[in-house]
Design a protein around this motif. Structure first.
Motif, short mmCIF file in Angstrom:
data_model
loop_
_atom_site.label_atom_id
_atom_site.label_comp_id
_atom_site.label_asym_id
_atom_site.label_seq_id
_atom_site.Cartn_x
_atom_site.Cartn_y
_atom_site.Cartn_z
N GLY A 105 -35.42 -4.17 -0.24
CA GLY A 105 -34.83 -5.17 0.64
C GLY A 105 -33.32 -5.24 0.61
N GLN A 106 -32.68 -4.54 -0.32
CA GLN A 106 -31.21 -4.56 -0.44
C GLN A 106 -30.59 -3.61 0.58
N SER A 107 -29.54 -4.04 1.22
CA SER A 107 -28.77 -3.14 2.08
C SER A 107 -27.40 -2.95 1.45
N ASP A 114 -24.14 4.13 5.53
CA ASP A 114 -24.97 2.94 5.42
C ASP A 114 -26.24 3.30 4.65
N THR A 166 -32.11 0.28 4.14
CA THR A 166 -32.91 -0.73 3.45
C THR A 166 -34.31 -0.17 3.28
N SER A 167 -34.88 -0.33 2.10
CA SER A 167 -36.20 0.20 1.80
C SER A 167 -37.14 -0.94 1.42
N THR A 168 -38.42 -0.72 1.63
CA THR A 168 -39.41 -1.72 1.25
C THR A 168 -39.77 -1.63 -0.23
N PRO A 218 -23.01 -3.55 -2.22
CA PRO A 218 -24.19 -4.22 -1.65
C PRO A 218 -23.76 -5.21 -0.59
#
Length: 133
Positions: free
Chosen positions: A24-26, A68, A71-73, A132
Motif C-alpha cells: 500500500g505504500q507509494s 515512481d 504501489t503493491s498489494t 515515501p
C-alpha cells in the motif's frame, strides 16, 4: 543472477542494497550524479526482473528522471545496484559494479543509496533517494 546495464555482470552481494516497500505504500526515487565517468543504477524486483534503469548520458538511453515506485498489494523488496565505466560512454569499456553506502533521513523517512566509482570515497558519483509519499 547477472545484472548491470548490459545484463552480463554477476552481482556482487557486498555491493547490493535492498529497499523494502510495504504493501500500500507509494513513493518516488530521485536520482543525481556528480561524476565525470558514465554511471547507471539498475533496480530489480524480488523476482529478479529489472524494473528501472537510470543513468548519465541520455544518448545511451538512460535518464535521471524520477521513478515512481508502483504501489503493491503486498510487501516488495527491490534490489538497488550502482554501476560505472572508467570513462565516458564507450561500448568497449566494461560496466563495473560500484560500492554503496546507504543512509536514512529520519526526518522524512527517505533512504539514499550512494555509489562510489573510484578512490576518493565521496559516494556521490550517482545517488538514488527513495522518498515515501
Amino acid at each position: 543472477m547477472a545484472g548491470g546495464p548490459d545484463d552480463n555482470v554477476p552481482l556482487d552481494p557486498h555491493k547490493n542494497a535492498n529497499l523494502k516497500v510495504t504493501a500500500g505504500q507509494s513513493g518516488v526515487i530521485q536520482f543525481k550524479s556528480e561524476a565525470a565517468w558514465e554511471q547507471a543504477i539498475c533496480i530489480y524486483d524480488d523476482a529478479g526482473r529489472k524494473v528501472a534503469e537510470k543513468g548519465t548520458y541520455a544518448s545511451e538511453g538512460r535518464d535521471m528522471n524520477d521513478w515512481d515506485v508502483p504501489t503493491s498489494t503486498s510487501d516488495i523488496s527491490y534490489l538497488v545496484t550502482g554501476w560505472h565505466k572508467q570513462g565516458p560512454p564507450l561500448g568497449s569499456l566494461p560496466w563495473i559494479q560500484s560500492n554503496v553506502q546507504v543512509s536514512v533521513d529520519s526526518s522524512d523517512n527517505s533512504i539514499s543509496f550512494n555509489y562510489e566509482d573510484g578512490p576518493d570515497s565521496d559516494f556521490n558519483d550517482i545517488v538514488a533517494t527513495y522518498r515515501p509519499l
